[in-house]
Design a protein around this motif. Structure first.
Motif, PDB file in Angstrom:
ATOM      1  N   LEU A  99       0.825  -1.205   0.000  1.00 42.24           N
ATOM      2  CA  LEU A  99       0.000   0.000   0.000  1.00 42.24           C
ATOM      3  C   LEU A  99       0.860   1.257   0.000  1.00 42.24           C
ATOM      4  N   LEU A 102       2.338   2.033  -3.332  1.00 44.33           N
ATOM      5  CA  LEU A 102       1.243   2.197  -4.287  1.00 44.33           C
ATOM      6  C   LEU A 102       0.716   3.627  -4.287  1.00 44.33           C
ATOM      7  N   ILE A 103       0.585   4.222  -3.102  1.00 42.45           N
ATOM      8  CA  ILE A 103       0.000   5.566  -3.023  1.00 42.45           C
ATOM      9  C   ILE A 103       1.054   6.668  -3.063  1.00 42.45           C
ATOM     10  N   THR A 104       2.311   6.326  -2.815  1.00 45.68           N
ATOM     11  CA  THR A 104       3.359   7.348  -2.725  1.00 45.68           C
ATOM     12  C   THR A 104       3.583   8.119  -4.021  1.00 45.68           C
ATOM     13  N   ALA A 106       1.649   9.118  -6.559  1.00 50.49           N
ATOM     14  CA  ALA A 106       0.655  10.167  -6.795  1.00 50.49           C
ATOM     15  C   ALA A 106       0.748  11.266  -5.739  1.00 50.49           C
ATOM     16  N   LEU A 107       1.023  10.876  -4.482  1.00 50.86           N
ATOM     17  CA  LEU A 107       1.135  11.873  -3.421  1.00 50.86           C
ATOM     18  C   LEU A 107       2.317  12.811  -3.663  1.00 50.86           C
ATOM     19  N   THR A 139       2.767   2.638 -10.108  1.00 51.04           N
ATOM     20  CA  THR A 139       1.402   2.362  -9.649  1.00 51.04           C
ATOM     21  C   THR A 139       0.890   1.049 -10.222  1.00 51.04           C
TER      22      THR A 139
END
Length: 311
Positions: A99, A102-104, A106-107, A139
């Motif tokens: 997780l 996966l989100i890093t 875009a952040l 991603t």
């Protein structure tokens, strides 16, 4: 077997287990998992927290379908019960591990960009084509990982100690998440703001796609070797298995080499890849040894465990 019920003497190993009985009566033809279930009911602990071994030689009594008699336990045999502590499911562990990275992307690329790179000249330039492309590749890679965790993988071990989740997640959250994102998405020319090298770009994309598809295929092959609810495995065969013991690791390296080329040989991607290769080499060697021991002469031994011609 003349004795319909036998008595097993129970001793805790390590810290005391609340409400653990001093003995238990059980049928010799009962299954080993029934012993775990019985101790779970009496103690109030999950069966996954127990490690039960024979007092005679310390060998493990697996939580499976082997009978009590076949494990070698007899009337008045001693068993040691160890509390492994709070547990967490392996599927949950993998979901949490993946997780972070996966989100890093875009952040870092959009939401947190002005706050992370606050010391750069303003206004910050828009993310470059290569940065957006790299974010997409990262991603896609970890979306695939999460998909495989939920729908493909069958785990031989149900749980692991909950305290290990931080250690297990650090590799992905720090090296694949924070490390790569910070250096790859920096708003300066050295961080992929220049025009891409066509060779690196297209070769990297080809390696990424081939590595991801090969890795997914390997996981599907491995899944089909194990029946649902079973820990028994067959001998894996298919694309890549004729070259190395663990083609899933081989294709994983190919995929990350693709990302490395797309980023213009960014050192943070190389660092994560090298650390991963070292760990996977150890796992691959252990798996080859396990295959040789488990399947004997039926298994065609591999010369290379993970990387053809190298290791």
């Amino acid at each position: 077997m003349a004795i319909e019920v036998i008595t097993l003497r129970i001793y805790p190993r390590g810290k005391p287990i609340r409400k653990l009985p001093g003995d238990i009566r059980i049928a010799p033809n009962a299954l080993a998992h029934e012993l775990y279930d019985a101790l779970s009911r009496k103690s109030g602990y999950s069966v996954h927290r127990f490690r039960i071994t024979k007092g005679s030689n310390g060998s493990l009594i697996p939580n499976g379908s082997e009978t009590i008699y076949d494990t070698g336990l007899r009337n008045e045999s001693v068993i040691h019960v160890k509390d492994l502590g709070p547990q967490i499911g392996w599927r949950t562990v993998f979901i949490i591990e993946y997780l972070g990275p996966l989100i890093t992307p875009a952040l870092f690329l959009y939401v947190l960009r002005p706050y992370i790179y606050f010391n750069f000249d303003k206004p910050l330039p828009e993310p470059s084509y290569l940065q957006v492309l790299t974010a997409i590749l990262l991603t896609l890679h970890f979306v695939k990982r999460e998909f495989e965790t939920v729908f493909v993988h069958r785990f031989s071990s149900v749980t692991m100690p909950a305290r290990n989740i931080i250690k297990n997640s650090a590799h992905y959250w720090i090296l694949a998440g924070l490390n790569i994102a910070y250096w790859v998405f920096r708003p300066d020319p050295s961080a992929m703001m220049q025009e891409p090298n066509p060779f690196f770009l297209y070769a990297g994309l080809a390696l990424f796609v081939g590595g991801e598809l090969g890795n997914l295929n390997t996981h599907l092959v491995l899944r089909d070797l194990r029946r649902p609810g079973s820990t028994e495995r067959g001998i894996p065969r298919g694309i890549g298995f004729g070259l190395v013991t663990c083609p899933n690791y081989m294709f994983e390296v190919i995929s990350w080499l693709g990302i490395y080329l797309v980023t213009g040989l960014n050192w943070s991607v190389l660092l994560f890849t090298v650390v991963g290769v070292v760990q996977m080499m150890s796992w691959a060697k252990k798996k080859e040894n396990r295959y040789r021991k488990e399947f004997g002469e039926r298994y065609k031994q591999k010369r290379y465990f993970m990387l053809p011609g190298i290791f």
